[in-house]
Design a protein around this motif. Sequence first.
Motif, mmCIF file in Angstrom:
data_model
loop_
_atom_site.group_PDB
_atom_site.id
_atom_site.type_symbol
_atom_site.label_atom_id
_atom_site.label_comp_id
_atom_site.label_asym_id
_atom_site.label_seq_id
_atom_site.Cartn_x
_atom_site.Cartn_y
_atom_site.Cartn_z
ATOM 1 N N VAL A 191 6.925 4.617 -8.145
ATOM 2 C CA VAL A 191 8.088 3.733 -8.081
ATOM 3 C C VAL A 191 7.674 2.334 -7.631
ATOM 4 O O VAL A 191 8.113 1.323 -8.198
ATOM 5 N N VAL A 192 6.818 2.259 -6.607
ATOM 6 C CA VAL A 192 6.394 0.953 -6.101
ATOM 7 C C VAL A 192 5.595 0.196 -7.155
ATOM 8 O O VAL A 192 5.808 -1.008 -7.378
ATOM 9 N N TYR A 193 4.676 0.891 -7.832
ATOM 10 C CA TYR A 193 3.888 0.208 -8.862
ATOM 11 C C TYR A 193 4.735 -0.138 -10.088
ATOM 12 O O TYR A 193 4.462 -1.133 -10.770
ATOM 13 N N ALA A 194 5.752 0.666 -10.370
ATOM 14 C CA ALA A 194 6.659 0.333 -11.468
ATOM 15 C C ALA A 194 7.398 -0.965 -11.155
ATOM 16 O O ALA A 194 7.577 -1.824 -12.030
ATOM 17 N N GLY A 195 7.817 -1.111 -9.896
ATOM 18 C CA GLY A 195 8.480 -2.345 -9.485
ATOM 19 C C GLY A 195 7.544 -3.538 -9.571
ATOM 20 O O GLY A 195 7.936 -4.621 -10.021
ATOM 21 N N PHE A 196 6.302 -3.348 -9.160
ATOM 22 C CA PHE A 196 5.318 -4.430 -9.238
ATOM 23 C C PHE A 196 5.046 -4.823 -10.688
ATOM 24 O O PHE A 196 4.969 -6.001 -11.032
ATOM 25 N N GLN A 197 4.911 -3.809 -11.566
ATOM 26 C CA GLN A 197 4.633 -4.062 -12.981
ATOM 27 C C GLN A 197 5.756 -4.855 -13.632
ATOM 28 O O GLN A 197 5.515 -5.694 -14.510
ATOM 29 N N ALA A 198 6.978 -4.605 -13.176
ATOM 30 C CA ALA A 198 8.131 -5.295 -13.760
ATOM 31 C C ALA A 198 8.303 -6.713 -13.203
ATOM 32 O O ALA A 198 9.240 -7.414 -13.589
ATOM 33 N N GLY A 199 7.409 -7.109 -12.293
ATOM 34 C CA GLY A 199 7.488 -8.456 -11.736
ATOM 35 C C GLY A 199 8.538 -8.604 -10.668
ATOM 36 O O GLY A 199 9.021 -9.701 -10.406
ATOM 37 N N ASN A 200 8.885 -7.488 -10.020
ATOM 38 C CA ASN A 200 9.877 -7.546 -8.948
ATOM 39 C C ASN A 200 9.320 -8.358 -7.781
ATOM 40 O O ASN A 200 8.278 -8.032 -7.222
ATOM 41 N N ALA A 201 10.019 -9.395 -7.395
ATOM 42 C CA ALA A 201 9.511 -10.323 -6.382
ATOM 43 C C ALA A 201 9.350 -9.670 -5.013
ATOM 44 O O ALA A 201 8.572 -10.135 -4.184
ATOM 45 N N GLY A 202 10.072 -8.600 -4.785
ATOM 46 C CA GLY A 202 10.008 -7.951 -3.476
ATOM 47 C C GLY A 202 8.825 -7.016 -3.323
ATOM 48 O O GLY A 202 8.597 -6.487 -2.229
ATOM 49 N N ILE A 203 8.059 -6.779 -4.378
ATOM 50 C CA ILE A 203 6.933 -5.850 -4.325
ATOM 51 C C ILE A 203 5.667 -6.572 -4.768
ATOM 52 O O ILE A 203 5.583 -7.049 -5.893
ATOM 53 N N THR A 204 4.705 -6.659 -3.885
ATOM 54 C CA THR A 204 3.448 -7.342 -4.185
ATOM 55 C C THR A 204 2.349 -6.325 -4.481
ATOM 56 O O THR A 204 2.472 -5.140 -4.155
ATOM 57 N N ALA A 205 1.268 -6.814 -5.076
ATOM 58 C CA ALA A 205 0.125 -5.950 -5.366
ATOM 59 C C ALA A 205 -0.463 -5.386 -4.084
ATOM 60 O O ALA A 205 -0.817 -4.197 -4.006
ATOM 61 N N LEU A 206 -0.551 -6.230 -3.047
ATOM 62 C CA LEU A 206 -1.104 -5.770 -1.771
ATOM 63 C C LEU A 206 -0.169 -4.774 -1.083
ATOM 64 O O LEU A 206 -0.620 -3.834 -0.433
ATOM 65 N N GLY A 207 1.140 -4.977 -1.242
ATOM 66 C CA GLY A 207 2.098 -4.037 -0.667
ATOM 67 C C GLY A 207 1.984 -2.668 -1.315
ATOM 68 O O GLY A 207 2.030 -1.636 -0.635
ATOM 69 N N ALA A 208 1.848 -2.647 -2.645
ATOM 70 C CA ALA A 208 1.672 -1.386 -3.361
ATOM 71 C C ALA A 208 0.356 -0.727 -2.966
ATOM 72 O O ALA A 208 0.280 0.501 -2.786
ATOM 73 N N LEU A 209 -0.687 -1.541 -2.811
ATOM 74 C CA LEU A 209 -1.986 -1.015 -2.402
ATOM 75 C C LEU A 209 -1.919 -0.425 -0.997
ATOM 76 O O LEU A 209 -2.549 0.607 -0.718
ATOM 77 N N ALA A 210 -1.161 -1.058 -0.108
ATOM 78 C CA ALA A 210 -1.018 -0.547 1.259
ATOM 79 C C ALA A 210 -0.431 0.858 1.244
ATOM 80 O O ALA A 210 -0.883 1.740 1.986
ATOM 81 N N LEU A 211 0.586 1.081 0.411
ATOM 82 C CA LEU A 211 1.177 2.411 0.311
ATOM 83 C C LEU A 211 0.164 3.414 -0.224
ATOM 84 O O LEU A 211 0.035 4.531 0.301
ATOM 85 N N SER A 212 -0.584 3.035 -1.267
ATOM 86 C CA SER A 212 -1.597 3.923 -1.837
ATOM 87 C C SER A 212 -2.654 4.293 -0.804
ATOM 88 O O SER A 212 -3.037 5.459 -0.677
ATOM 89 N N LEU A 213 -3.118 3.303 -0.049
ATOM 90 C CA LEU A 213 -4.138 3.552 0.971
ATOM 91 C C LEU A 213 -3.601 4.435 2.089
ATOM 92 O O LEU A 213 -4.287 5.342 2.565
ATOM 93 N N GLY A 214 -2.375 4.166 2.507
ATOM 94 C CA GLY A 214 -1.766 4.971 3.568
ATOM 95 C C GLY A 214 -1.633 6.425 3.168
ATOM 96 O O GLY A 214 -1.948 7.337 3.947
ATOM 97 N N ILE A 215 -1.163 6.667 1.947
ATOM 98 C CA ILE A 215 -1.010 8.045 1.475
ATOM 99 C C ILE A 215 -2.373 8.701 1.293
ATOM 100 O O ILE A 215 -2.549 9.888 1.575
ATOM 101 N N ALA A 216 -3.374 7.923 0.848
ATOM 102 C CA ALA A 216 -4.727 8.468 0.710
ATOM 103 C C ALA A 216 -5.277 8.899 2.064
ATOM 104 O O ALA A 216 -5.920 9.954 2.187
ATOM 105 N N ILE A 217 -5.017 8.098 3.098
ATOM 106 C CA ILE A 217 -5.482 8.417 4.442
ATOM 107 C C ILE A 217 -4.876 9.733 4.928
ATOM 108 O O ILE A 217 -5.567 10.573 5.497
ATOM 109 N N GLN A 218 -3.573 9.914 4.681
ATOM 110 C CA GLN A 218 -2.962 11.156 5.138
ATOM 111 C C GLN A 218 -3.255 12.315 4.189
ATOM 112 O O GLN A 218 -3.153 13.474 4.583
ATOM 113 N N ASN A 219 -3.664 12.020 2.959
ATOM 114 C CA ASN A 219 -4.044 13.088 2.035
ATOM 115 C C ASN A 219 -5.402 13.695 2.384
ATOM 116 O O ASN A 219 -5.674 14.845 2.043
ATOM 117 N N PHE A 220 -6.260 12.908 3.048
ATOM 118 C CA PHE A 220 -7.569 13.444 3.428
ATOM 119 C C PHE A 220 -7.433 14.671 4.328
ATOM 120 O O PHE A 220 -7.985 15.728 4.008
#
Length: 260
Positions: free
Chosen positions: A131-160
Amino acid sequence: MTKEMMVGILIPFAGTTLGAACVFFMRGAMNQLVQRALTGFAAGVMVAASVWSLLIPAMEQAEGMGTWSFLPAVIGFWLGILFLLLLDRAVPHLHMNSKEAEGPKSSLQRTTMLVLAVTLHNLPEGMAVGVVYAGFQAGNAGITALGALALSLGIAIQNFPEGAIISMPLRAEGASKTQSFIYGVLSGAVEPVGALLTILAAHYVIPFLPYLLSFAAGAMLYVVVEELIPEMSEGQHSNIGTILFAAGFTVMMALDVALG
């Protein structure tokens, strides 16, 4: 889809895979204290991600509604809770350290139901990333590439730790190291698949972005409260779970604020 987005949706899966690989390097069953600590850390990350990466952005996306900007977040949140509740009742699964399976009666093997339990965890996480990357892909101003990356990294950390928590007990149940690793990896495969499907459906997703962000948050928090918190609190010395919960929460909060 850009290379940046593909890497973003694969990062959480990499976390699960690396965690599952612990079965090749660790001997015997996982220490209960370590398991509670890892579960607490994962729970903390999920709670922080639900708030900073999903619920707050959902309300920001709906700020045009003025005083009622909280409404999409409330509706989506409860839909996420009810969706996971439905899956919990409909899919046979077995929680860690539990002797009785939940859901409908089934003849599935114990190892299969353990994997299904973790797969239920990972479903809302994959949706959240998508959902976050879909918003980023659509150019949604409220979602940045770094913000989407932060979520991915956070989930990866807890997935370990989640990868280790599924592969190590499976090894203790009698599965081979390779089988335990494969089961651990498969439990996380739903994440990139769910994220990819969500991104491909971005045209239909964007109008409902506030609802979908909060839907993922509700589903994730259902998992935390229904399973992770009880697991991190059981037995003696349960305060280690609480301390690691705070650590996980802090890490994810810092990631989201620093990169978002």
